[in-house]
Design a protein around this motif. Structure first.
Motif, PDB file in Angstrom:
ATOM      1  N   GLY A  92      -8.132 -10.801  -5.048  1.00 12.13           N
ATOM      2  CA  GLY A  92      -9.397 -10.315  -4.256  1.00 12.13           C
ATOM      3  C   GLY A  92      -9.289 -10.241  -2.951  1.00 12.13           C
ATOM      4  O   GLY A  92      -9.604  -9.031  -2.028  1.00 12.13           O
ATOM      5  N   HIS A  93      -8.669 -11.323  -2.382  1.00  3.17           N
ATOM      6  CA  HIS A  93      -8.271 -11.542  -1.041  1.00  3.17           C
ATOM      7  C   HIS A  93      -7.348 -10.238  -0.498  1.00  3.17           C
ATOM      8  O   HIS A  93      -7.465  -9.729   0.477  1.00  3.17           O
ATOM      9  N   LEU A  94      -6.296 -10.001  -1.313  1.00  7.41           N
ATOM     10  CA  LEU A  94      -5.364  -9.113  -1.069  1.00  7.41           C
ATOM     11  C   LEU A  94      -5.991  -7.707  -1.069  1.00  7.41           C
ATOM     12  O   LEU A  94      -5.500  -6.959  -0.500  1.00  7.41           O
ATOM     13  N   ARG A  95      -6.741  -7.427  -1.957  1.00  4.36           N
ATOM     14  CA  ARG A  95      -7.443  -6.121  -2.041  1.00  4.36           C
ATOM     15  C   ARG A  95      -8.561  -5.897  -0.845  1.00  4.36           C
ATOM     16  O   ARG A  95      -8.744  -4.762  -0.647  1.00  4.36           O
ATOM     17  N   GLY A  96      -8.882  -6.935  -0.232  1.00  2.38           N
ATOM     18  CA  GLY A  96      -9.912  -6.920   0.712  1.00  2.38           C
ATOM     19  C   GLY A  96      -9.191  -6.649   2.186  1.00  2.38           C
ATOM     20  O   GLY A  96      -8.157  -6.251   2.233  1.00  2.38           O
ATOM     21  N   ALA A  97     -10.161  -6.401   3.252  1.00  2.00           N
ATOM     22  CA  ALA A  97      -9.854  -5.846   4.460  1.00  2.00           C
ATOM     23  C   ALA A  97      -8.965  -6.624   5.350  1.00  2.00           C
ATOM     24  O   ALA A  97      -8.074  -6.086   6.023  1.00  2.00           O
ATOM     25  N   ASP A  98      -8.625  -8.046   4.870  1.00  3.47           N
ATOM     26  CA  ASP A  98      -7.547  -8.706   5.421  1.00  3.47           C
ATOM     27  C   ASP A  98      -6.108  -8.149   5.264  1.00  3.47           C
ATOM     28  O   ASP A  98      -5.311  -8.198   6.009  1.00  3.47           O
ATOM     29  N   PHE A  99      -6.246  -7.584   3.889  1.00  7.27           N
ATOM     30  CA  PHE A  99      -4.906  -7.196   3.517  1.00  7.27           C
ATOM     31  C   PHE A  99      -4.864  -5.722   3.476  1.00  7.27           C
ATOM     32  O   PHE A  99      -4.820  -4.998   4.114  1.00  7.27           O
ATOM     33  N   PHE A 100      -4.767  -5.004   2.193  1.00  7.79           N
ATOM     34  CA  PHE A 100      -4.714  -3.838   1.722  1.00  7.79           C
ATOM     35  C   PHE A 100      -5.975  -3.043   1.974  1.00  7.79           C
ATOM     36  O   PHE A 100      -5.646  -1.975   2.136  1.00  7.79           O
ATOM     37  N   ASP A 101      -7.073  -3.675   2.182  1.00  5.42           N
ATOM     38  CA  ASP A 101      -8.447  -2.504   2.057  1.00  5.42           C
ATOM     39  C   ASP A 101      -8.381  -1.611   1.224  1.00  5.42           C
ATOM     40  O   ASP A 101      -8.247  -0.499   1.258  1.00  5.42           O
ATOM     41  N   ALA A 102      -8.407  -2.083  -0.105  1.00  2.00           N
ATOM     42  CA  ALA A 102      -8.268  -1.262  -1.213  1.00  2.00           C
ATOM     43  C   ALA A 102      -9.418  -0.087  -1.298  1.00  2.00           C
ATOM     44  O   ALA A 102      -9.114   1.172  -1.798  1.00  2.00           O
ATOM     45  N   GLU A 103     -10.530  -0.499  -0.963  1.00  5.64           N
ATOM     46  CA  GLU A 103     -11.445   0.306  -0.991  1.00  5.64           C
ATOM     47  C   GLU A 103     -11.174   1.638   0.147  1.00  5.64           C
ATOM     48  O   GLU A 103     -11.502   2.727  -0.406  1.00  5.64           O
ATOM     49  N   THR A 104     -10.737   1.307   1.143  1.00  4.86           N
ATOM     50  CA  THR A 104     -10.555   2.296   2.055  1.00  4.86           C
ATOM     51  C   THR A 104      -9.284   3.082   1.824  1.00  4.86           C
ATOM     52  O   THR A 104      -9.060   4.388   2.065  1.00  4.86           O
ATOM     53  N   PHE A 105      -8.224   2.365   1.328  1.00  5.77           N
ATOM     54  CA  PHE A 105      -6.707   3.049   1.242  1.00  5.77           C
ATOM     55  C   PHE A 105      -6.393   2.624  -0.234  1.00  5.77           C
ATOM     56  O   PHE A 105      -5.742   1.567  -0.579  1.00  5.77           O
ATOM     57  N   PRO A 106      -6.825   3.306  -1.132  1.00  8.27           N
ATOM     58  CA  PRO A 106      -6.958   2.845  -2.595  1.00  8.27           C
ATOM     59  C   PRO A 106      -5.287   3.142  -3.148  1.00  8.27           C
ATOM     60  O   PRO A 106      -4.842   2.366  -4.146  1.00  8.27           O
ATOM     61  N   ALA A 107      -4.361   3.825  -2.336  1.00  7.47           N
ATOM     62  CA  ALA A 107      -3.239   3.892  -2.975  1.00  7.47           C
ATOM     63  C   ALA A 107      -1.947   3.759  -1.961  1.00  7.47           C
ATOM     64  O   ALA A 107      -1.926   3.871  -0.749  1.00  7.47           O
ATOM     65  N   MET A 108      -0.825   3.121  -2.664  1.00  5.79           N
ATOM     66  CA  MET A 108       0.508   3.043  -1.744  1.00  5.79           C
ATOM     67  C   MET A 108       1.367   4.337  -2.480  1.00  5.79           C
ATOM     68  O   MET A 108       1.330   4.231  -3.472  1.00  5.79           O
ATOM     69  N   THR A 109       2.080   4.913  -1.732  1.00  6.26           N
ATOM     70  CA  THR A 109       2.867   6.199  -2.084  1.00  6.26           C
ATOM     71  C   THR A 109       4.431   5.875  -1.556  1.00  6.26           C
ATOM     72  O   THR A 109       4.590   5.417  -0.471  1.00  6.26           O
ATOM     73  N   PHE A 110       5.312   6.385  -2.427  1.00  6.13           N
ATOM     74  CA  PHE A 110       6.567   6.851  -1.894  1.00  6.13           C
ATOM     75  C   PHE A 110       7.036   8.031  -2.278  1.00  6.13           C
ATOM     76  O   PHE A 110       6.979   8.541  -3.496  1.00  6.13           O
ATOM     77  N   ARG A 111       7.495   8.769  -1.291  1.00  2.13           N
ATOM     78  CA  ARG A 111       8.060  10.261  -1.436  1.00  2.13           C
ATOM     79  C   ARG A 111       9.448  10.120  -1.057  1.00  2.13           C
ATOM     80  O   ARG A 111       9.672   9.996   0.373  1.00  2.13           O
ATOM     81  N   SER A 112      10.677  10.399  -2.001  1.00  2.00           N
ATOM     82  CA  SER A 112      11.838  10.251  -1.409  1.00  2.00           C
ATOM     83  C   SER A 112      12.158  11.543  -0.525  1.00  2.00           C
ATOM     84  O   SER A 112      11.538  12.486  -0.567  1.00  2.00           O
ATOM     85  N   THR A 113      13.105  11.425   0.430  1.00  2.00           N
ATOM     86  CA  THR A 113      13.570  12.417   1.254  1.00  2.00           C
ATOM     87  C   THR A 113      15.031  12.693   1.273  1.00  2.00           C
ATOM     88  O   THR A 113      15.615  13.609   1.666  1.00  2.00           O
ATOM     89  N   ALA A 114      16.064  11.669   0.619  1.00  2.00           N
ATOM     90  CA  ALA A 114      17.219  11.747   0.556  1.00  2.00           C
ATOM     91  C   ALA A 114      17.907  10.708  -0.672  1.00  2.00           C
ATOM     92  O   ALA A 114      16.847   9.701  -0.748  1.00  2.00           O
ATOM     93  N   ALA A 115      19.095  11.065  -1.036  1.00  2.00           N
ATOM     94  CA  ALA A 115      19.524  10.303  -2.067  1.00  2.00           C
ATOM     95  C   ALA A 115      21.133  10.188  -1.833  1.00  2.00           C
ATOM     96  O   ALA A 115      21.780  11.154  -1.331  1.00  2.00           O
ATOM     97  N   GLU A 116      21.831   9.000  -2.343  1.00  2.00           N
ATOM     98  CA  GLU A 116      23.216   9.018  -2.050  1.00  2.00           C
ATOM     99  C   GLU A 116      23.715   7.986  -3.019  1.00  2.00           C
ATOM    100  O   GLU A 116      23.159   6.979  -3.323  1.00  2.00           O
TER     101      GLU A 116
END
Length: 205
Positions: A92-116
């Motif tokens: 609950g602490h991690l989801r809250g405003a001290d850390f991820f603020d999941a209510e405001t920022f619900p997602a973490m995303t990764f989009r690749s730009t290169a590979a080797e």
């Protein structure tokens, strides 16, 4: 078997200069299977031990190009609310405003730009990691575990890899000082990726 290569670079390994039919057969679109994949993290707690957790809800797609591996791509979306460290109060602490603020920022995303290709078994995917509307580059070193057809007839590929980040680079700066010196939560976080992906039907031209 190389799935990722360095594009337009004469210094890249040349062991796969001739087309590999088995590798070419892997070319196509894949969907990450969340039931058989894990996205995890490890962070030092109170300077003396590690806390480990996972994000239990995530989805993503891969495009693997066996003929020109540098064209391979990856896209992953992670639900921040699904964070699970085995301790509900901490989650609950991690989801809250001290850390991820999941209510405001619900997602973490990764989009690749290169590979080797790094060596015979290791590949590096570089892309943009976004947390709390902060986007920074991230490189993930991956080991390709191969391909197989499961008991349901699905064609699968597997990858395992990791990357280390400083959480403060993405605005995750909350901390508390310890009486004995040091801080409660390390800035350094190790991310882990254990991915199983299922090949989809032929991609549209």
């Amino acid at each position: 078997m190389a799935l990722f290569g360095r594009k337009n670079d004469s210094t890249a390994p040349t062991a796969t200069a001739e087309a590999d039919p088995a590798l070419a057969a892997l070319t196509g679109a894949y969907t990450i299977d969340p039931a058989h994949s894990t996205i995890s993290f490890t962070v030092r707690h109170a300077m003396v031990t590690n806390v480990r957790g996972t994000f239990t809800e995530h989805e993503g797609t891969l495009h693997l190009d066996g003929s020109d591996p540098a064209n391979s791509t990856a896209s992953i979306d992670v639900s921040i609310a699904s964070i699970d460290t085995g301790a509900p109060d901490r989650d609950g602490h991690l989801r809250g405003a001290d850390f991820f603020d999941a209510e405001t920022f619900p997602a973490m995303t990764f989009r690749s730009t290169a590979a080797e290709r790094i060596d015979a078994e290791t590949y590096r995917v570089t892309g943009d990691l976004t947390i709390k509307d902060v986007t920074r580059p991230l490189s993930i070193d991956l080991e390709f575990h191969g391909s197989a057809t499961d008991v349901y007839g699905n064609e699968r590929v597997g990858f395992e890899g990791s990357a280390t980040i400083l959480r403060s680079d993405w605005g995750l700066t909350w901390n508390a000082s310890l009486e004995t010196g040091g801080v409660l939560v390390s800035d350094k976080v190790k991310l882990g990726f254990d991915i199983s992906a299922i090949k989809q039907g032929p991609e549209a031209a």
